[in-house]
Design a protein around this motif. Structure first.
Motif, short mmCIF file in Angstrom:
data_model
loop_
_atom_site.label_atom_id
_atom_site.label_comp_id
_atom_site.label_asym_id
_atom_site.label_seq_id
_atom_site.Cartn_x
_atom_site.Cartn_y
_atom_site.Cartn_z
N UNK A 160 38.27 44.52 36.04
CA UNK A 160 37.17 43.44 36.36
C UNK A 160 36.46 42.92 34.94
N UNK A 161 36.36 44.14 34.12
CA UNK A 161 35.68 43.80 32.82
C UNK A 161 36.28 42.72 32.05
N UNK A 162 37.67 42.90 32.07
CA UNK A 162 38.58 41.69 31.34
C UNK A 162 38.25 40.41 31.97
N UNK A 163 38.28 40.41 33.24
CA UNK A 163 37.90 39.13 33.88
C UNK A 163 36.71 38.64 33.64
N UNK A 164 35.59 39.37 33.66
CA UNK A 164 34.31 39.01 33.26
C UNK A 164 34.20 38.56 31.95
N UNK A 190 24.15 35.79 23.75
CA UNK A 190 23.14 35.79 24.77
C UNK A 190 23.31 37.09 25.61
N UNK A 191 22.40 37.23 26.62
CA UNK A 191 22.45 38.51 27.25
C UNK A 191 23.95 38.82 28.15
N UNK A 192 24.32 37.45 28.69
CA UNK A 192 25.50 37.59 29.61
C UNK A 192 26.68 38.20 28.47
N UNK A 232 27.23 38.90 19.35
CA UNK A 232 27.64 39.35 20.84
C UNK A 232 28.07 40.87 20.81
N UNK A 233 27.41 41.64 19.69
CA UNK A 233 27.98 42.91 19.82
C UNK A 233 29.28 43.42 19.65
#
Length: 415
Positions: free
Chosen positions: A177-181, A199-201, A272-273
């Motif tokens: 899910x993290x990869x797709x997000x 951005x926050x996202x 983006x960290x």
């Protein structure tokens, strides 16, 4: 070849050092070029009141050229940015003519050993890698979700061993899910400037990705600890022990992730960290992962040692031989899931055999969850028998026929 084309080649080459949660590492080379450009502009500003004769200093998108007199040939070593990929001892020259600076000779791609065919070949390679890991994570996500449902729905499959398996399955699901997000957040549009995105996202997707990867490593460690405890003794795993495993698998990563977030917010709140080059705070995440991999490898070697002893017919009782042989099979199946290959890659430079690294960590790694679900759910005899019993019961209810197999079916618990 133009200087801008050279920059494109450099960005494509640097993609080879990408990892699962390094979202756009090509920006690191952009930032390095921008740093050198700012240095060049400062130098040009300092020379602003100098002589107007000859050729003025300028930045050609790759290297900084100083002021020169007409007829002078200026020679520059290959820019430092090329050293990220290979050791370059070449140099590029320009002539200062009455009409201004001449073109670079030899061209950058020749003088600094940059293959003109690299961009197209590597774009194709990385596109293939992305396609493979997208398919791999998609299949793994579906199969793992089915496996978790099976282990949760059937009451007789609820035990400490399957509880730990469910947590491990969940980490693989979260990683997919993290990869797709991440892809949806950062790469949904070609117009997105990844190198300035803050951005926050974007940051949340990076944090989520790091947490999922970290928790996956720690639940692999839990599996190793549990398997070691089974081999060492008939240890009863109480609820308190399972809570301890949960704290290790889910809680420890939270602690380090929160610590890393605080460090980035107060000391390194840039982009983006996801740029971690030369960042001491990156070790807040990488350090525990490296330690977990090392401990996992030690536990794996200990399991092999114990099994060699336990499977010696002179040292085991007849009643336990079947149990240990089945446990040996489970352990051997766990070998590719213990992350033993990370022992190699974690202690080697990022640029070491990048194609093999990408293939193992992204392509093969995307199917790791699928392999786990098959080995520890669908090929498990307990699961097969329980599903078979439920199927017979459904047939009984549908056709009002009592199957002898349903009456005689017995659970076979390996541990």
């Amino acid at each position: 070849m133009s200087s801008l084309h050279i920059r494109g080649i450099l960005l494509t080459m640097y993609l080879s050092s990408t990892a699962l949660c390094s979202l756009h590492p090509e920006c690191e080379i952009v930032f390095q070029l921008e740093k050198e450009e700012r240095s060049c502009l400062r130098h040009m500003a300092e020379q602003g009141n100098g002589s107007t004769e000859g050729c003025r200093p300028f930045w050609d998108a790759v290297a900084c050229w100083p002021q020169a007199a007409v007829g002078e040939t200026v020679r520059r070593a290959c820019p430092d940015v090329f050293s990220l990929f290979r050791n370059n001892t070449g140099s590029v020259s320009r002539n200062c003519t009455r009409g201004g600076w001449s073109g670079p000779f030899p061209p950058y791609h020749i003088a600094c050993s940059v293959d003109d065919d690299i961009p197209e070949a590597q774009r194709s390679y990385f596109a293939t890698v992305k396609l493979i890991y997208t398919v791999g994570y998609s299949i793994s996500l579906v199969v793992l979700a089915v496996a978790v449902m099976i282990l949760l729905l059937f009451r007789r499959l609820r035990c400490a061993r399957n509880f730990i398996h469910i947590q491990l399955f969940a980490t693989f699901i979260l990683k997919a899910v993290a990869v797709f997000t991440k892809d949806a957040t950062l790469f949904s549009s070609d117009d997105t400037n990844h190198c300035t995105l803050s951005t926050f996202a974007c940051k949340a997707s990076v944090v989520f990705c790091h947490y999922c990867v970290m928790s996956n490593f720690f639940w692999l460690l839990v599996e190793a600890l549990y398997l070691n405890s089974l081999l060492l003794s008939s240890f009863y795993h109480s609820r308190r022990c399972l809570w301890g495993f949960c704290l290790l698998g889910w809680g420890v990563p939270v602690f380090f992730i929160v610590l890393w977030i605080g460090s980035r917010m107060y000391f390194e709140d840039t982009e983006c960290w996801d740029i971690n080059e030369d960042s001491p705070y990156w070790w807040i995440i990488k350090g525990p992962i490296v330690v977990s991999i090392a401990v996992n490898f030690i536990l794996f070697m200990n399991i092999i040692r114990i099994l060699i002893q336990k499977l010696n017919p002179r040292l085991i009782h007849f009643n336990n031989s079947s149990q240990y042989r089945r446990l040996t099979k489970s352990t051997l199946l766990l070998i590719p899931l213990f992350g033993t290959h990370y022992m190699v890659f974690n202690f080697l430079p990022d640029y070491f055999n990048v194609y093999l690294r990408l293939c193992v960590e992204l392509c093969i790694g995307s199917f790791q969850g699928l392999l786990v679900a098959i080995l520890y759910c669908f090929l498990n005899q307990e699961v097969q028998k329980e599903v078979h019993k439920q199927w017979l019961r459904w047939q009984e209810r549908s056709y009002a026929v009592v199957s002898p197999a349903a009456k005689c079916s017995q659970m076979d618990t390996p541990f």
